[in-house]
Design an enzyme around this catalytic site. Structure first.
Site: not given
Length: 293
Positions: A43-44, A106, A132, A137, A160, A202
């Site tokens: 995402t980053t 989603y 993750y 999010r 994570k 992370i």
């Protein structure tokens, strides 16, 4: 193998294209400053707005430039199971050390849906898989019970954890033991996370403070009194930096910090935008306080 300070790598852009030169420079910046592992295309790294070709290129370049010196944990998650399998298969063929796979966003699958999603990827690929879990999010939260079921599969090795709930470390440790790798996705709770049984992070902040983050992680994993004290001191230095990285949506703040440090431009892709002047001031002060700028 997967512990310490792992950086959630930003993806530099120039004229809305991947800035290959800056990206390679970033990779070597981490190789030279103690980073434990590289995590491209998360995402980053703005994976939601990377094309499939760019996503693969970012992973390929990271593996090529790091030359096996430190692990590459490729971001290969998707809310489409077939797409996640495709991205993970590519990362495996390219030589990645592991895959970081986010819970499907989603769609809002049930716990059984989550299990079957990861099982399908596990069954089609040979890479170690790090789950993750980021409810903020993804909207969904993987339960400890589902994670324990997945840990029974051959490729699932850890998590994570970006729930922000430190009790999860204790719960996951109790159910799955020390062999289950626990990395925090929240820079600000890394000290306590490791004390409870985590083995690293992370990190977003590691993009612009790799040595500080690496030193902190190394010390936080030791148990003697002197190391604990030094880890606490570094944590105090890092906390304002951690805060500044999330004043606005990640990775806009960290990209601005990277620009100040001459690492790359601060360009992000819509729907993200560059940070406001108010945020720029907060970031600049945090960098100065940490003696990075």
């Amino acid at each position: 193998m997967f512990k310490g300070s792992n950086v959630a790598l930003i993806t530099p852009f120039k004229d809305d294209n991947l800035d290959v030169d800056s990206y390679i420079k970033l990779i070597h910046f981490h190789l030279n400053n103690g980073t434990s592992g590289l995590v491209p295309a998360g995402t980053t790294g703005e994976s939601p707005t990377l094309s499939h070709k760019e996503h693969q290129q970012v992973i390929d370049l990271c593996i090529k430039e790091s030359k096996g010196k430190i692990p590459v944990i490729a971001g290969t998650g998707s809310n489409s199971t077939e797409e996640a399998i495709s991205l993970t298969s590519h990362a495996e063929k390219a030589g990645a050390s592991a895959a970081l796979i986010v819970t499907p966003y989603y769609n809002k699958p049930t716990q059984e849906g989550l299990y079957q999603h990861y099982k399908a990827i596990n069954d089609k690929c040979g890479l170690p898989i790090i789950i993750y879990n980021i409810p903020g999010r993804s909207v969904i939260d993987m339960s400890v019970e589902t994670m324990a079921r997945l840990f029974e599969l051959k490729n699932i090795v850890g998590v994570k954890d970006a729930t922000g709930d430190l009790d999860r470390v204790d719960q996951q440790l109790k159910v799955m033991g020390n062999e289950f790798i626990q990395l925090t996705g929240n820079d600000d709770n890394a000290l306590e996370f490791n004390r409870r049984g985590g083995v690293g992070t992370i990190s977003v902040t590691a993009n612009i403070a790799p040595k500080l983050c690496s030193d902190f992680q190394s010390l936080s994993l030791l148990t003697d009194d002197q190391s604990k004290k030094e880890a606490e001191n570094l944590d105090k230095i890092l906390q304002p930096l951690h805060y500044s990285m999330f004043v606005e949506s990640n990775p806009s703040p960290v990209k601005y910090a990277a620009k100040i440090l001459g690492l790359c431009d601060d360009a992000v892709r819509l729907p993200l935008v560059t940070v406001t002047d108010k945020t720029k001031n907060i970031i600049s002060k945090a960098l100065e306080a940490a003696k990075l700028a």
